[in-house]
Design an enzyme around this catalytic site. Sequence first.
Site, PDB file in Angstrom:
ATOM      1  N   TYR A 185      -3.509   3.177   2.491  1.00  0.00           N
ATOM      2  CA  TYR A 185      -3.631   3.726   1.133  1.00  0.00           C
ATOM      3  C   TYR A 185      -5.109   4.078   0.921  1.00  0.00           C
ATOM      4  CZ  TYR A 185      -3.382   3.804  -4.058  1.00  0.00           C
ATOM      5  OH  TYR A 185      -3.458   4.137  -5.388  1.00  0.00           O
ATOM      6  N   SER A 203       2.493   8.757  -9.623  1.00  0.00           N
ATOM      7  CA  SER A 203       2.776   8.026 -10.865  1.00  0.00           C
ATOM      8  C   SER A 203       3.609   8.866 -11.826  1.00  0.00           C
ATOM      9  CB  SER A 203       1.471   7.635 -11.553  1.00  0.00           C
ATOM     10  OG  SER A 203       0.767   8.809 -11.968  1.00  0.00           O
ATOM     11  N   LYS A 262      -1.370   7.355   2.806  1.00  0.00           N
ATOM     12  CA  LYS A 262      -1.204   7.922   1.470  1.00  0.00           C
ATOM     13  C   LYS A 262      -2.569   8.462   1.087  1.00  0.00           C
ATOM     14  CE  LYS A 262      -0.753   5.817  -2.915  1.00  0.00           C
ATOM     15  NZ  LYS A 262      -1.405   6.833  -3.743  1.00  0.00           N
TER      16      LYS A 262
HETATM   17  C1  HMN Z   1      -0.164   4.189  -6.810  1.00  0.00           C
HETATM   18  O1  HMN Z   1      -0.741   3.501  -5.978  1.00  0.00           O
HETATM   19  O2  HMN Z   1       0.371   3.721  -7.786  1.00  0.00           O
HETATM   20  C2  HMN Z   1      -0.094   5.676  -6.690  1.00  0.00           C
HETATM   21  O3  HMN Z   1       0.320   6.027  -5.472  1.00  0.00           O
HETATM   22  C3  HMN Z   1      -1.288   6.330  -7.141  1.00  0.00           C
HETATM   23  C4  HMN Z   1      -1.067   7.823  -7.296  1.00  0.00           C
HETATM   24  O4  HMN Z   1      -1.710   8.486  -6.255  1.00  0.00           O
HETATM   25  C5  HMN Z   1      -1.626   8.207  -8.620  1.00  0.00           C
HETATM   26  N1  HMN Z   1      -3.024   7.854  -8.653  1.00  0.00           N
HETATM   27  C6  HMN Z   1      -3.509   7.047  -9.588  1.00  0.00           C
HETATM   28  O5  HMN Z   1      -2.857   6.666 -10.538  1.00  0.00           O
HETATM   29  C7  HMN Z   1      -4.909   6.622  -9.445  1.00  0.00           C
HETATM   30  C8  HMN Z   1      -1.389   9.663  -8.969  1.00  0.00           C
HETATM   31  O6  HMN Z   1      -0.003   9.822  -9.075  1.00  0.00           O
HETATM   32  C9  HMN Z   1      -2.079  10.029 -10.291  1.00  0.00           C
HETATM   33  O7  HMN Z   1      -1.765   9.074 -11.286  1.00  0.00           O
HETATM   34  C10 HMN Z   1      -1.670  11.399 -10.799  1.00  0.00           C
HETATM   35  O8  HMN Z   1      -1.865  12.357  -9.802  1.00  0.00           O
HETATM   36  C11 HMN Z   1      -2.454  11.775 -12.061  1.00  0.00           C
HETATM   37  O9  HMN Z   1      -3.813  11.966 -11.762  1.00  0.00           O
END
Ligand code: HMN
Length: 288
Positions: free
Chosen positions: A133, A204, A161
């Site tokens: 990650y 997310s 990831k």
């Molecule tokens: C996690 O570990 O929960 C996710 O995989 C993280 C994911 O990459 C999200 N990153 C963060 O929340 C920091 C993205 O989905 C992000 O929330 C989204 O692209 C909005 O910026």
Amino acid sequence: MKGLYTALMCSFDEKGNVNEKGLREIVRHNIDVQQMDGLYVNGSTGENFLISLAQKKQIFDIVKNEAGDDVKLIAQVGALNLDEAVELAKYATDLGYNAISAVTPFYYKFDFEEIKDYYNTILNSVDNDLIIYSIPALTGVNMNLEQFGELFENDKVIGVKFTAPDFFLLERIRHAYPEKLIFSGFDEMLLSASVLNVDGAIGSTFNVNGQRARQIFELAQEGRIDEARDVQKATNDLIAGILDNGLYPTIKEMLKYKGVDAGFCRKPMKSLSEEGIKRAQEIADKHL
Ligand code: HMN
């Protein structure tokens, strides 16, 4: 393991306890309504770095119990306390999680040898595959192509990831390691990552916008870029609103608005004010 995975939210009550009924509803919503291929459990979105070891195990239990074998499950076990990471890796593997994932160790400025040792220690303790990650904006850990290559030398490291806006590096990794899995991590850049042939994505916003994410990913795979761009635009109108109002609390509020008991965020993350709740509902009405 290819495909689209929700970075699963967790429902907490106002005191910060896991709300089991709410968590089960979030799991079902992601499987039945958002139609995800899998769930990424206890990542950033799951507020993993704000909860206890016992709660992490409790969440792994509930999610596996609710999801069964309906979808693939990835357990994020990374922790600064390496003993804890190992314990969680074993725990999730015994529960039947399809793979584990671990965030790069952060806070202290670990050198690459230390990072490599962290991954090898976790991997030597379990018979399971691991997805790195990488999220440099939050961890401060930037690995280069050669360093990814060194970690990939271990066959149990099946992929990464990749949550970074560095499409040069993403293309280099894709080209150099075609057999490894790359999951795109930034939902607002899913189209750009998809045209570089990532194997899937973990996000997310898929908790509420998973169906559009699938359209973007599949249209890009079919080379229908104009259509994919339109869906990415609609997605980014939504994400811009979510980011502006507060990422995780706003997604939770949208889930609640759709009848899913997503509960509250863990402190020190704040929950939305009355005005913020109204705004979250307006964004949902307009962009979902
Ligand atoms: C996690 O570990 O929960 C996710 O995989 C993280 C994911 O990459 C999200 N990153 C963060 O929340 C920091 C993205 O989905 C992000 O929330 C989204 O692209 C909005 O910026």
